[in-house]
Scaffold this motif. Structure first.
Motif, PDB file in Angstrom:
ATOM      1  N   SER A 267       4.597  -5.200  -3.395  1.00  0.00           N
ATOM      2  CA  SER A 267       3.424  -4.896  -4.212  1.00  0.00           C
ATOM      3  C   SER A 267       3.337  -5.852  -5.401  1.00  0.00           C
TER       4      SER A 267
ATOM      5  N   THR B 206      -5.431   1.668   8.832  1.00  0.00           N
ATOM      6  CA  THR B 206      -4.814   0.435   8.344  1.00  0.00           C
ATOM      7  C   THR B 206      -5.076  -0.706   9.313  1.00  0.00           C
TER       8      THR B 206
ATOM      9  N   ARG C 100      -4.550   1.682   1.682  1.00  0.00           N
ATOM     10  CA  ARG C 100      -4.338   2.744   0.690  1.00  0.00           C
ATOM     11  C   ARG C 100      -5.297   3.901   0.939  1.00  0.00           C
TER      12      ARG C 100
ATOM     13  N   GLU D  54      -2.429  -2.455  -9.732  1.00  0.00           N
ATOM     14  CA  GLU D  54      -3.693  -1.968  -9.163  1.00  0.00           C
ATOM     15  C   GLU D  54      -4.878  -2.791  -9.628  1.00  0.00           C
TER      16      GLU D  54
ATOM     17  N   GLU E 113       0.861   3.955  -2.995  1.00  0.00           N
ATOM     18  CA  GLU E 113       0.301   5.268  -2.701  1.00  0.00           C
ATOM     19  C   GLU E 113       1.374   6.356  -2.719  1.00  0.00           C
ATOM     20  N   GLU E 114       2.612   6.028  -2.315  1.00  0.00           N
ATOM     21  CA  GLU E 114       3.623   7.064  -2.112  1.00  0.00           C
ATOM     22  C   GLU E 114       4.759   7.046  -3.131  1.00  0.00           C
TER      23      GLU E 114
ATOM     24  N   LEU F 230      -3.980   5.922   3.753  1.00  0.00           N
ATOM     25  CA  LEU F 230      -2.785   6.689   3.363  1.00  0.00           C
ATOM     26  C   LEU F 230      -3.183   7.903   2.530  1.00  0.00           C
ATOM     27  N   LYS F 231      -4.198   7.671   1.679  1.00  0.00           N
ATOM     28  CA  LYS F 231      -4.647   8.747   0.805  1.00  0.00           C
ATOM     29  C   LYS F 231      -5.291   9.866   1.626  1.00  0.00           C
TER      30      LYS F 231
ATOM     31  N   ALA G 227       0.834  -1.204   0.000  1.00  0.00           N
ATOM     32  CA  ALA G 227       0.000   0.000   0.000  1.00  0.00           C
ATOM     33  C   ALA G 227       0.869   1.254   0.000  1.00  0.00           C
TER      34      ALA G 227
END
Lengths: 420, 468
Positions: free
Chosen positions: B172, A330, A293, A240, A227-228, A296-297, A223
């Motif tokens: 990931s 999370t 995610r 994704e 995200e980062e 985090l967003k 994640a």
């Protein structure tokens, strides 16, 4: 007039529409209530166990014990015959068939129960004590009122003779109900009165632990990366899409994956919590990544900009500021994902966690059941005693799920920061 | 063994961390350079380089070791034997050798197996000692490498961050690996299945009786007549029909109830009703499916049978109706919360416009809000359908096992997922067409849900863009 009538009709339609909504909601609520009521009304009786009081004389001669301090002798003494002979004396019988029917009122474990008592109370040699013995399943169900007595004898599990014994015992006060500790401490058994979900709870615990250890770190890192750090390119898009699709793949497909890859290619041991945990962790992975995610967003960019402005590197910004702020969301996502994994059955069936396991598993490498699988196994059994056991297992399972979900809600409400 | 090595690695790298953190200052001054980062980054750098490569080596060794040993033994058996040995036989001999080695061998013991077990034992001990040697030398080598880099005065923090980024990226990729794993494990067995059974016989055949394949061995040579009989045993149409039928019944329950309650929650309900009603209905989503299965098999099924008997209908106790109804109940919260979301996403201005021309609330919902939310609602219903066809426990416990091609909801039907479970629970041989059929069914299910989800997600996404 026509106008009036039309308005009235339109208002009626409005009312009707609202009523439909209320009906739909009440139906849904009704189903929740029915489910909970059904499980609780059937399951509560499993938490008590019917016992029969029997006076037992630990006759040294009968047991074949010459020296009470000789451990070997005490361990191997003949408790079976001892209890058998003294129990059938409790009611007059005329033939072998009736004798057999009497002893069938006790659970087959009576010799161990007598033995366990005697091993701890050796001074009772040649004395008479009143012991509590676990009653057989049929007797137990009769006492709990789950067996109708007014049907013809040949369709009943207990004969008229046995019913008479029951009435006699009841009158003499020989029957007692105690808390069913077997339910928590024992593994599976062919005899409902001796079966417990202790093994299943341990199995579930190991499975969930392994699932947590594998899926949480990987999901969190994935994640954070997406995200980062992830650049906008084809590979990121592919990852994704993959995650979104995996979240919707039926759980049984993960069972096929576990069977085809973990058991057949890597040759990990069948029926173990280890394989179950790995299989479930693959299933849980996307279910943790998605809420991670989202949280985090939700951390505002100003936090990142502030950290970067005072000279933190990108990695420092993320790990010192963003991740800790996203942690409540999370964690609650993780707990919910694990709760789903705890209730999952189908993948575990395919990797062989449906084995009949009597011993409690000592490690994740031992064959074991899990709570939902135990529900499945017992619901397939014919004995009446397993129905209440199944419901009790469901109560246990629902209890765990409620605790986990409340924990998730608590984690979110208590620690999450609101940014507006 | 592995446990000891892993604890060693952990202990060593953690102590290395603390040791180097306190010593790095002296180290730098003795080498006469200035530290470029905080001491802890040098410590991280060292312990990461010490632990990670060794750990990766350990894991890959453990994965590869059994296969390598197996192949070594195979080649030994092959070279000892005069005539060619087939792969299945080799596997069998290997299993015997392993059983003899672990001491639970029963049956006829031949000299060859004894010799094989001796070799197996030797190979195992060689493997485990070389594992330790390689493991330790990897630790020394990579720690030395990191030390050398530090004494060359590299930027430790950047080194650490690079490693962290790589770890994040690899995690990931795990999602892709899972999908690849699923596709390969399903395809591998399915291809074997479709080499014996024609693909079109499978997808269009109308009779499903996999127990036939259990009797006749596929690997042996078969006469054309037997082959024909076999190909007729795996017609999946009854399963597809049963799955679709039960899903349809489920949707008949879930869609109206879910839709109406979703709309009510979004448009009419007071704050309190929302606050308490929604979580209670969402309990239904959190209940494990096995509980629904138990409920369907022991409460709903018998209830319908008694009800049917009382009005003179014959109802199977494993009727499609019971399974479908309970599955519908399971899906209600799914439909209702998705509907709630989509209806809430419809802009208020549309409603205001409708009220302004004098429409009542229900007219606004029916004529304005619902059409505007329709794509989203369709998407959520498609998602619900994909859940219904992938649902396993309810149908395993409450639907039947025999593959009937029927549209009578009171009779028993079977589904794809039920058959997968029935085939794969218990003993299986992986050469049997029956076992492979389960994987072919799994592949079909996977593809079907994938397509449904793909369409649904597309529809929902399009719809969202429309109002953003």
């Amino acid at each position: 007039m026509n106008k009036e009538l039309r308005r009235k009709k339109r208002y009626q339609a409005e009312k009707r529409f609202q009523v439909y909504g209320i009906i739909a909601i009440s139906l849904a609520l009704f189903f929740v209530g029915l489910l909970v009521f059904k499980v609780f009304s059937e399951g509560t009786s499993a938490f008590s166990r019917t016992m029969i009081k029997v006076p037992i004389t630990f006759n040294a001669e009968k047991l074949g014990i010459t020296n009470i301090n000789d451990n070997d002798e005490v361990e191997n003494a003949d408790y079976y015959t001892l209890v058998y002979e003294q129990f059938v004396k409790n009611y007059p019988y005329s033939n072998d068939e009736e004798e057999k029917q009497i002893i069938k009122l006790l659970s087959p474990d009576y010799e161990f129960e007598a033995k366990n008592y005697f091993l701890q109370n050796r001074n009772q040699l040649n004395k008479t004590v009143t012991l509590l013995f676990t009653a057989s399943d049929d007797f137990d169900q009769l006492h709990k009122g789950n067996f109708p007595r007014d049907i013809p004898e040949e369709r009943r599990r207990l004969s008229n003779y046995q019913l008479n014994i029951y009435d006699q015992f009841l009158k003499e006060g020989k029957i007692e109900k105690i808390f069913n500790n077997y339910l928590f401490s024992k593994g599976d058994s062919r005899d409902p009165e001796l079966a417990g979900f202790g093994g299943a709870i341990l199995g579930s615990l190991f499975t969930i632990l392994i699932c947590l250890l594998i899926s949480f770190p990987i999901a969190l890192s994935a994640a954070v990366y997406l995200e980062e750090f992830a650049p906008k390119n084809k590979l990121t898009d592919l990852i994704e899409i993959n995650i979104n699709n995996l979240a919707a793949v039926p759980s049984i497909v993960f069972g096929l994956l576990g069977l085809g890859v973990l058991l057949n290619v890597f040759e990990l041991p069948r029926s173990t919590a280890l394989v179950g945990g790995i299989t479930l962790s693959l299933m849980t992975l996307p279910r943790i990544i998605i809420p991670a995610r989202a949280s985090l967003k939700a951390v505002p960019p100003s936090i990142r900009e502030g950290a970067l402005a005072v000279g933190a590197s990108k990695v420092q910004t993320v790990f010192h500021h963003v991740v800790p702020l996203a942690m409540p969301g999370t964690l609650s996502g993780t707990i919910i994902g694990l709760a789903q994994a705890l209730g999952e059955t189908a993948p575990l069936l395919l990797i062989g966690m449906v084995a009949f396991v009597v011993e409690l598993p000592g490690s994740p490498m031992d064959p074991s059941a899990s709570l939902p699988v135990q529900v499945y196994l017992w619901s397939e059994s014919a004995e009446r005693g397993f129905v209440e056991k199944t419901s009790a297992t469901i109560m246990m399972l629902l209890g765990f799920l409620i605790v986990m979900n409340s924990l998730a809600v608590y984690a979110r409400q208590k620690f999450e920061k609101k940014w507006n | 063994m592995n446990f000891v090595l892993i604890s060693f690695i952990l202990l060593f790298s953690v102590s290395l961390y603390f040791f180097s953190k306190s010593r790095i200052g002296y180290f730098a001054s003795s080498k006469q350079f200035k530290l470029k980062a905080l001491p802890k980054y040098y410590a991280y750098y060292l312990s990461l380089w010490c632990a990670l490569p060794a750990f990766i080596i350990l894991v890959s060794w453990n994965i590869l070791e059994p296969t390598i040993i197996k192949n070594l033994i195979f080649s030994k058996i092959q070279s000892d034997s005069l005539n060619e040995i087939s792969k299945d036989e080799l596997n069998l001999i290997f299993q015997k050798i392993k059983a003899y080695y672990s001491g639970n061998f029963t049956g006829q013991l031949s000299e060859g197996i004894k010799a094989g077990a001796d070799q197996y034992k030797r190979l195992l001990s060689v493997a485990s000692s070389s594992k330790v040697v390689i493991f330790l030398s990897a630790i020394i080598l990579f720690t030395g490498f990191a030390l050398k880099n530090i004494s060359n005065n590299i930027h430790a923090r950047e080194g650490v961050e690079k490693i962290i980024r790589i770890i994040l990226f690899v995690s990931s990729v795990a999602a892709i690996l899972t999908t690849v794993g699923i596709v390969f494990s399903l395809l591998f067995e399915s291809i074997k299945f479709f080499t014996t059974i024609n693909f079109f016989d499978y997808i269009f055949g109308t009779s499903w009786s996999p127990q036939k394949a259990f009797v006749s061995d596929v690997s042996a040579k078969m006469s054309p007549a037997e082959l024909k009989e076999l190909s007729e045993a795996f017609g999946a149409i009854p399963l597809f029909a049963g799955t679709a039928f039960i899903a349809l019944i489920a949707m008949c329950v879930a869609v109206p109830i879910g839709l109406f309650s979703g709309i009510y929650f979004a448009e009419y309900a007071s704050v309190n009703v929302r606050k308490f009603g929604k979580p209670i209905i969402e309990i239904l989503a959190g209940v494990p499916t096995v509980v629904y299965g138990f409920f369907a098999a022991l409460t709903v099924g018998p209830f319908f049978r008694v009800l049917g008997e009382s009005i003179g209908l014959e109802v199977s106790s494993e009727s499609a109706l019971a399974a479908g109804l309970v599955m519908g109940v399971m899906i209600i919260p799914f439909v209702s919360s998705l509907t709630d979301d989509v209806v809430n996403a419809v802009p208020q201005s549309l409603r205001d416009g409708s009220y302004a021309v004098g429409a009542t609330k229900s007219e606004t919902i029916k004529k304005v809000v619902f059409p505007a939310a329709l794509p989203g609602i369709v998407g959520s219903i498609l998602l619900a359908v994909s859940r219904a066809i992938g649902e396993t426990m309810i149908v395993v416990m409450a639907a039947g096992l025999a593959a009937n091609l029927t549209i009578n909801p009171l009779e028993s039907t079977t589904t794809v997922t039920t058959q997968i479970v029935m085939i794969l629970v218990g003993d299986q041989e992986f050469t049997s067409a029956k076992t492979q059929a389960a994987f072919a069914l799994g592949l079909t299910l996977f593809v079907a849900t994938l397509i449904l989800n793909f369409i649904a997600l597309r529809v929902v996404k399009k719809y969202r863009e429309q109002y953003e």
